[in-house]
Write a protein that holds these residues in place. Structure first.
Motif, PDB file in Angstrom:
ATOM      1  N   LEU A 142       0.832  -1.210   0.000  1.00  0.00           N
ATOM      2  CA  LEU A 142       0.000   0.000   0.000  1.00  0.00           C
ATOM      3  C   LEU A 142       0.862   1.252   0.000  1.00  0.00           C
ATOM      4  CD1 LEU A 142      -2.863  -0.417   2.608  1.00  0.00           C
ATOM      5  CD2 LEU A 142      -3.047   0.725   0.433  1.00  0.00           C
ATOM      6  N   ASN A 143       1.919   1.244   0.818  1.00  0.00           N
ATOM      7  CA  ASN A 143       2.726   2.443   0.979  1.00  0.00           C
ATOM      8  C   ASN A 143       3.780   2.610  -0.110  1.00  0.00           C
ATOM      9  OD1 ASN A 143       2.060   4.120   3.453  1.00  0.00           O
ATOM     10  ND2 ASN A 143       1.899   2.032   4.220  1.00  0.00           N
ATOM     11  N   LEU A 144       4.042   1.545  -0.870  1.00  0.00           N
ATOM     12  CA  LEU A 144       4.999   1.669  -1.966  1.00  0.00           C
ATOM     13  C   LEU A 144       4.542   2.708  -2.984  1.00  0.00           C
ATOM     14  CD1 LEU A 144       6.264  -1.878  -2.921  1.00  0.00           C
ATOM     15  CD2 LEU A 144       7.521   0.032  -1.936  1.00  0.00           C
ATOM     16  N   ALA A 145       3.213   2.901  -3.054  1.00  0.00           N
ATOM     17  CA  ALA A 145       2.696   3.853  -4.027  1.00  0.00           C
ATOM     18  C   ALA A 145       3.313   5.237  -3.854  1.00  0.00           C
ATOM     19  CB  ALA A 145       1.180   3.938  -3.909  1.00  0.00           C
ATOM     20  N   GLY A 149       4.963   7.095  -8.057  1.00  0.00           N
ATOM     21  CA  GLY A 149       4.048   7.970  -8.772  1.00  0.00           C
ATOM     22  C   GLY A 149       2.937   8.578  -7.944  1.00  0.00           C
ATOM     23  N   GLY A 150       2.929   8.331  -6.634  1.00  0.00           N
ATOM     24  CA  GLY A 150       1.930   8.978  -5.791  1.00  0.00           C
ATOM     25  C   GLY A 150       0.948   7.991  -5.205  1.00  0.00           C
ATOM     26  N   ALA A 151       0.537   8.280  -3.954  1.00  0.00           N
ATOM     27  CA  ALA A 151      -0.355   7.365  -3.239  1.00  0.00           C
ATOM     28  C   ALA A 151      -1.805   7.625  -3.625  1.00  0.00           C
ATOM     29  CB  ALA A 151      -0.154   7.534  -1.740  1.00  0.00           C
ATOM     30  N   ALA A 152      -2.694   6.785  -3.093  1.00  0.00           N
ATOM     31  CA  ALA A 152      -4.126   6.935  -3.350  1.00  0.00           C
ATOM     32  C   ALA A 152      -4.577   8.311  -2.866  1.00  0.00           C
ATOM     33  CB  ALA A 152      -4.888   5.838  -2.624  1.00  0.00           C
ATOM     34  N   ASP A 153      -5.531   8.902  -3.579  1.00  0.00           N
ATOM     35  CA  ASP A 153      -5.910  10.274  -3.243  1.00  0.00           C
ATOM     36  C   ASP A 153      -7.404  10.506  -3.331  1.00  0.00           C
ATOM     37  OD1 ASP A 153      -6.154   9.981  -5.906  1.00  0.00           O
ATOM     38  OD2 ASP A 153      -4.828  11.634  -6.475  1.00  0.00           O
ATOM     39  N   GLY A 154      -8.211   9.465  -3.178  1.00  0.00           N
ATOM     40  CA  GLY A 154      -9.659   9.654  -3.333  1.00  0.00           C
ATOM     41  C   GLY A 154     -10.426   9.691  -2.018  1.00  0.00           C
ATOM     42  N   GLY A 155      -9.711   9.844  -0.894  1.00  0.00           N
ATOM     43  CA  GLY A 155     -10.401   9.735   0.395  1.00  0.00           C
ATOM     44  C   GLY A 155     -10.515   8.278   0.765  1.00  0.00           C
ATOM     45  N   TRP A 156     -10.605   7.996   2.082  1.00  0.00           N
ATOM     46  CA  TRP A 156     -10.494   6.583   2.446  1.00  0.00           C
ATOM     47  C   TRP A 156     -11.686   5.776   1.988  1.00  0.00           C
ATOM     48  CZ3 TRP A 156     -12.535   2.941   6.108  1.00  0.00           C
ATOM     49  CH2 TRP A 156     -13.629   3.397   6.838  1.00  0.00           C
ATOM     50  N   PHE A 157     -12.847   6.437   1.713  1.00  0.00           N
ATOM     51  CA  PHE A 157     -13.938   5.606   1.193  1.00  0.00           C
ATOM     52  C   PHE A 157     -14.058   5.690  -0.319  1.00  0.00           C
ATOM     53  CE2 PHE A 157     -16.509   9.380   1.566  1.00  0.00           C
ATOM     54  CZ  PHE A 157     -16.314   9.879   2.839  1.00  0.00           C
ATOM     55  N   MET A 158     -13.142   6.368  -0.955  1.00  0.00           N
ATOM     56  CA  MET A 158     -12.856   6.202  -2.381  1.00  0.00           C
ATOM     57  C   MET A 158     -14.106   6.195  -3.256  1.00  0.00           C
ATOM     58  SD  MET A 158      -9.908   6.145  -3.703  1.00  0.00           S
ATOM     59  CE  MET A 158      -8.727   5.586  -2.472  1.00  0.00           C
ATOM     60  N   TYR A 159     -14.957   7.215  -3.076  1.00  0.00           N
ATOM     61  CA  TYR A 159     -16.168   7.281  -3.896  1.00  0.00           C
ATOM     62  C   TYR A 159     -15.819   7.493  -5.369  1.00  0.00           C
ATOM     63  CZ  TYR A 159     -19.584   7.743  -0.056  1.00  0.00           C
ATOM     64  OH  TYR A 159     -20.396   7.515   1.018  1.00  0.00           O
ATOM     65  N   PHE A 175      -2.762   0.646  -6.212  1.00  0.00           N
ATOM     66  CA  PHE A 175      -2.029   0.117  -5.061  1.00  0.00           C
ATOM     67  C   PHE A 175      -2.946   0.004  -3.852  1.00  0.00           C
ATOM     68  CE2 PHE A 175       1.785   1.047  -7.460  1.00  0.00           C
ATOM     69  CZ  PHE A 175       2.652   0.071  -7.026  1.00  0.00           C
ATOM     70  N   TRP A 176      -3.802   0.994  -3.705  1.00  0.00           N
ATOM     71  CA  TRP A 176      -4.718   1.014  -2.561  1.00  0.00           C
ATOM     72  C   TRP A 176      -5.667  -0.188  -2.625  1.00  0.00           C
ATOM     73  CZ3 TRP A 176     -10.089   1.697  -2.100  1.00  0.00           C
ATOM     74  CH2 TRP A 176     -10.557   2.100  -0.856  1.00  0.00           C
ATOM     75  N   ALA A 177      -6.298  -0.378  -3.805  1.00  0.00           N
ATOM     76  CA  ALA A 177      -7.291  -1.445  -3.925  1.00  0.00           C
ATOM     77  C   ALA A 177      -6.644  -2.817  -3.727  1.00  0.00           C
ATOM     78  CB  ALA A 177      -7.964  -1.378  -5.290  1.00  0.00           C
ATOM     79  N   LEU A 178      -5.491  -3.021  -4.345  1.00  0.00           N
ATOM     80  CA  LEU A 178      -4.866  -4.342  -4.242  1.00  0.00           C
ATOM     81  C   LEU A 178      -4.231  -4.550  -2.867  1.00  0.00           C
ATOM     82  CD1 LEU A 178      -3.530  -4.394  -7.856  1.00  0.00           C
ATOM     83  CD2 LEU A 178      -5.121  -6.038  -6.887  1.00  0.00           C
ATOM     84  N   GLY A 179      -3.655  -3.486  -2.315  1.00  0.00           N
ATOM     85  CA  GLY A 179      -3.073  -3.607  -0.973  1.00  0.00           C
ATOM     86  C   GLY A 179      -4.122  -3.963   0.065  1.00  0.00           C
ATOM     87  N   LEU A 180      -5.289  -3.308  -0.027  1.00  0.00           N
ATOM     88  CA  LEU A 180      -6.348  -3.633   0.929  1.00  0.00           C
ATOM     89  C   LEU A 180      -6.870  -5.041   0.698  1.00  0.00           C
ATOM     90  CD1 LEU A 180      -8.431  -0.377   1.323  1.00  0.00           C
ATOM     91  CD2 LEU A 180      -6.612  -1.285   2.737  1.00  0.00           C
ATOM     92  N   GLN A 181      -6.849  -5.474  -0.568  1.00  0.00           N
ATOM     93  CA  GLN A 181      -7.258  -6.848  -0.860  1.00  0.00           C
ATOM     94  C   GLN A 181      -6.359  -7.831  -0.090  1.00  0.00           C
ATOM     95  OE1 GLN A 181     -10.163  -7.657  -2.083  1.00  0.00           O
ATOM     96  NE2 GLN A 181      -9.862  -7.271  -4.243  1.00  0.00           N
ATOM     97  N   ILE A 182      -5.057  -7.543  -0.081  1.00  0.00           N
ATOM     98  CA  ILE A 182      -4.111  -8.451   0.586  1.00  0.00           C
ATOM     99  C   ILE A 182      -4.300  -8.406   2.098  1.00  0.00           C
ATOM    100  CG2 ILE A 182      -1.663  -8.936   0.965  1.00  0.00           C
ATOM    101  CD1 ILE A 182      -1.136  -7.775  -1.825  1.00  0.00           C
ATOM    102  N   THR A 183      -4.413  -7.196   2.662  1.00  0.00           N
ATOM    103  CA  THR A 183      -4.636  -7.146   4.121  1.00  0.00           C
ATOM    104  C   THR A 183      -5.991  -7.762   4.457  1.00  0.00           C
ATOM    105  OG1 THR A 183      -5.564  -4.928   4.023  1.00  0.00           O
ATOM    106  CG2 THR A 183      -3.214  -5.093   4.420  1.00  0.00           C
ATOM    107  N   GLY A 184      -6.940  -7.680   3.515  1.00  0.00           N
ATOM    108  CA  GLY A 184      -8.245  -8.300   3.750  1.00  0.00           C
ATOM    109  C   GLY A 184      -8.140  -9.809   3.863  1.00  0.00           C
TER     110      GLY A 184
END
Lengths: 659, 198
Positions: A142-145, A149-159, A175-184
């Motif tokens: 998740l943090n490698l982003a 090229g920049g981390a996730a930027d849509g707010g934590w609920f990513m509307y 990175f956010w979507a796949l990283g959360l998939q792995i922690t999930g």
């Protein structure tokens, strides 16, 4: 395949498969150094690893928060630009929720559930290890982003449409979507494991209603995880297919319904807030009775109200969506359900207060954090009830009032509970008491800092300061008491005080590690089973598995009622109880051998995720690692053989290694 | 040996269900929500065909009925495998596990054929919301069947080489639970996607 934990045969049936298949040798626990951590399946070591990783991410998330507050401290802030600011608040929330509070809960649950139910390990030790590594690699991914090229930027609920390529062109959201998939995946395996442990592996005599409250609350949380994680999994998959494979699930222009994401996210997201808070409720339900010298007031009510929160928590998600035009019927139903869920929460607050009432209170740092939780969570709970009133919520949506609310419940609630647990259980985990003197600095600075930071946000929010705005100007700050400039500055100063408070915790840990004295066996005169063993516990937890006759078993072994005078007297101490357990110790204790495969299997997951973003062949390599890991896992010998021992084991091991 | 009984798989704990079976039941509970989310997405979007073909234009209901029948029959052979394992009859266990896996593979093969046919008829993955949600839902189910097939073949290898310590029937039964679950989900999906007209 990951679900297959190889059962070990009873001694009469010899376990056959110990032929050393090259790489499939199973390591032994007599290893020292880094290998004893890397390949461990011991729930206590994994608990400590969860905790250490979570605290690291706590610092990361905390620094992100401080940067946010520095940007907003003065008008026309120049600390961050708009783009970086968006990444900062998105990753701050994601880090704190998924990479700090949840794994911190896993740390306590992993370490203390087996101890509190009188078991020697969890039901599936290798799956437990896999869960930790998946969480660690997911968090790093998740943090490698940040560097790619920049981390996730849509707010934590990513509307949507913020999550789409138009507004988030970098790979951050991928990175956010796949990283959360792995922690999930980590959370899901952990949930299955801990529920089976609690349901199947309790010590003789420990009925469900004799379980410590922390175990109860952590179990309710595992059920919430079990059913909430798949929903976010679906949402994240749909997002991935949209971003990487041309689907249009959330693209309004293509005829999609933007509410789909919101529903899926919050059906997960609302149970998630109880996932964050319930373990802390459990922790202080352990701490308050111990330092009040009284049993928990109304144990069944605390347990059932926790379970009730777990059920009703599934019926309130749409209160996050009152402003999205759901229609009057939905709004009314979810409004009422949201008010209803305040009832079991209120029951708990009453129970804790009644536990304190008339007790001989000892104001240790753990106790102070616990009492602060009751107060701060109640403040946050009350502002929460104002959100249940839909018209009022419509006014508050997306303002700092919401930010104030959830920081009171999550910082004042969840995190204060975690710190209470830290001070309470530190001697159990590491054999040394954290310094109370430094702990007081830690507590008071955090309590003052937290109120200075989040208190003013109520005012800011009601005045209409929107959340997530990255800059404000003097000209529009208003005047008098409601001057936004003043309160923004107060909040920013508060956040610095808060950060210094947290720093004192780490100072405390360092000082204790260097100079702390060995803690007594039972430093707090505690009540539950985890204290009926050495500090820190032996690898096999208990010399003999205790037979449980009471809730608060340890207390009942130490104290007895004098029949003549009716007085409660101490009849024996922890030393005598432990000595007796050692005299009756079990002859052969079989602990699971370490394994190479959990970390191999987990390592495949981020490789797949990388491949999905950058190049499919890499994903195939990751898939091969996973399949290889599964097969290695399934056919590895159930136990380490003597000739597999590397380096050679000490000639006489008291504990027999067995699958 | 009381501790051993408590700590490891095949023995029965406080609930009377073994750890591995209880774990599988919990996992399947979680899977219900996964498919629940995917099915909801499909039901929301099944009418939104855009410029692309409608469901009734591409579906070949007799073909899918046959492959569904094959999948359901694999549940029968799975039961036979579990029963053989309970009798410690390794030869029949291996036989029925293999038949189950082959029936499952037939189903997956049918799905691959079906996807190819749909694609040739103009229903690409991103053609319409209907197309995307159809492929995601049935694709996820197909992946579940495929994982099941891999597990069955692994089980065959392990039974043949006598590599399962403890109770073999317990492990076979646990994989059986997963297999039946995947079949039941297909009944729901087949009914909702193919049988109920849009």
């Amino acid at each position: 395949m990951a679900i297959i934990e190889r059962p070990s045969a009873p001694a009469t049936v010899p376990a056959i498969p110990s032929a050393s298949l090259g790489a499939l040798k199973r390591p032994v626990t007599t290893q020292h150094g880094w290998r004893s951590w890397l390949f461990t399946v011991d729930h206590k070591k994994l608990g400590i690893m969860y905790g250490a990783t979570a605290l690291f991410f706590f610092v990361v998330g905390g620094l992100e928060a401080v940067l946010i507050r520095l940007q907003l401290a003065l008008p026309d802030g120049r600390v961050l630009n708009a783009d970086l600011y968006n990444q900062m608040f998105t990753m701050h929330a994601t880090t704190m929720v998924f990479l700090f509070v949840m794994p911190m809960v896993s740390a306590f649950a992993n370490y203390f559930i087996p101890l509190q139910v009188g078991a020697r390990d969890v039901a599936f030790p290798r799956i437990n290890a896999f869960g930790f590594w998946a969480f660690l690699f997911g968090g790093i991914f998740l943090n490698l982003a940040w560097f790619l090229g920049g981390a996730a930027d849509g707010g934590w609920f990513m509307y949507a449409p913020n999550s789409g390529p138009v507004f988030s062109p970098s790979h951050g959201v991928d990175f956010w979507a796949l990283g959360l998939q792995i922690t999930g995946i980590a959370s899901l395996t952990g949930a299955v494991n801990l529920i089976v442990t609690v349901l199947n592996m309790r010590a003789p005599g420990m009925s469900l209603m004799k379980m410590p409250v922390f175990t109860w609350m952590a179990t309710v949380v595992q059920f919430l995880l079990l059913f909430a994680m798949p929903v976010i999994t679906v949402a994240l998959f749909l997002l991935m297919f949209q971003r990487n494979f041309g689907a249009t699930f959330f693209d309004v222009a293509a005829g999609a319904d933007p509410l789909l994401w919101q529903h899926l996210f919050w059906i997960f997201g609302h149970p998630e807030v109880y996932i964050l808070i319930l373990p802390s409720f459990g922790i202080i339900s352990e701490v308050l009775p111990v330092f009040s010298r009284k049993p928990l007031f109304g144990y069944p009510f605390v347990v059932f109200s926790g379970a009730a929160i777990g059920f009703v928590g599934w019926g309130v998600w749409a209160h996050h969506m009152f402003a999205s035009g759901l229609g009057p019927v939905s709004v009314a139903v979810f409004s009422v359900a949201t008010m209803a869920i305040a009832v079991p929460t209120g029951v708990k607050v009453v129970n804790w207060t009644m536990t304190l009432w008339g007790g001989k209170l000892q104001f240790t740092v753990a106790m102070k954090f616990a009492i602060a939780l009751i107060v701060l969570f109640t403040v946050g709970g009350l502002s929460g009830v104002t959100h249940a009133v839909a018209p009022s919520d419509t006014q508050q949506t997306d303002t700092y009032y919401i930010v104030a609310h959830f920081h009171y419940v999550l910082f004042g609630g969840a995190i204060f509970g975690i710190f209470s647990g830290m001070y309470y259980w530190w001697p159990k985990m590491f054999g040394k008491l954290l310094s109370e003197r430094i702990g007081n600095w830690n507590f008071w600075l955090m309590a003052i800092g937290m109120n200075l930071t989040f208190g003013p946000m109520h005012i800011l929010g009601l005045q209409g300061q929107p959340r997530r705005m990255y800059i404000w100007t003097e000209a529009r700050a208003g005047e008098g008491f409601f001057n936004l400039a003043f309160w923004n500055l107060v909040a920013s100063i508060g956040s610095i005080i808060l950060a210094v408070g947290v720093l004192f915790f780490f100072i405390n840990v360092l000082v204790t590690a260097r100079r702390g004295a060995q803690a007594p066996l039972d430093p707090w005169d505690a009540r539950s089973l985890e204290w009926m063993t050495s500090n820190p516990p032996k690898e096999h937890n208990f010399d003999s598995i205790p037979t449980v006759g009471h809730l608060d078993e340890f207390f009942h072994r130490k104290y007895a009622e004098d029949h003549q005078s009716g007085e409660i007297r101490k009849v024996q101490g922890a030393e005598e109880i432990l000595a007796e357990m050692e005299r009756n110790k079990d002859a052969h204790i079989h602990m699971p051998s370490p394994s190479y495969w959990p970390i191999v299997l987990a390592l495949g997951l981020p490789v797949i995720a990388f491949g999905l973003i950058y190049s499919i062949p890499v994903a195939i390599v990751g898939g091969l690692i996973v399949v290889l890991g599964c097969f290695g896992w399934a056919i590895e010998p159930s136990t380490a053989r003597d000739e597999d021992v590397d380096p050679p084991a000490a000639p006489s091991t008291e504990v027999v290694r067995h699958g | 040996m009381a501790e051993l009984v408590q700590e490891h798989g095949a023995q029965h704990g406080s609930t009377g269900i073994s750890n591995i079976k209880l774990g599988m039941w919990l996992f399947l509970g979680s899977e219900c929500l996964l498919f629940g989310g995917l099915i909801s997405t499909y039901m929301l979007y099944r009418g939104r065909v855009g410029e692309g073909p409608t469901p009734m234009q591409v579906f070949d209901i007799p073909f899918t009925s046959v492959s569904s029948f094959v999948l359901l029959m694999s549940s029968l052979t799975m039961v036979l495998a579990v029963s053989a394992a309970a009798k410690a009859d390794d030869r029949s266990t291996v036989l029925w596990l293999t038949v189950t896996a082959l029936l499952g593979a037939t189903f997956v093969g049918g799905q691959v054929y079906e996807f190819t046919a749909f694609y040739n008829e103009g229903l690409g993955f991103s053609t319409s919301l209907f197309a995307s949600s159809f492929y995601v839902l049935t694709g996820f189910h197909g992946v579940h069947v495929t994982v099941g097939i891999i597990m069955l073949f692994a089980l065959v290898a392990m039974v043949r080489r006598n590599r399962i310590p403890g109770s073999k029937s317990e492990t076979v039964e646990m994989i059986g639970l997963y297999w039946h679950f995947v079949d039941i989900v297909w009944i729901v999906i087949f009914t909702l996607i193919y049988l109920i007209p849009v």
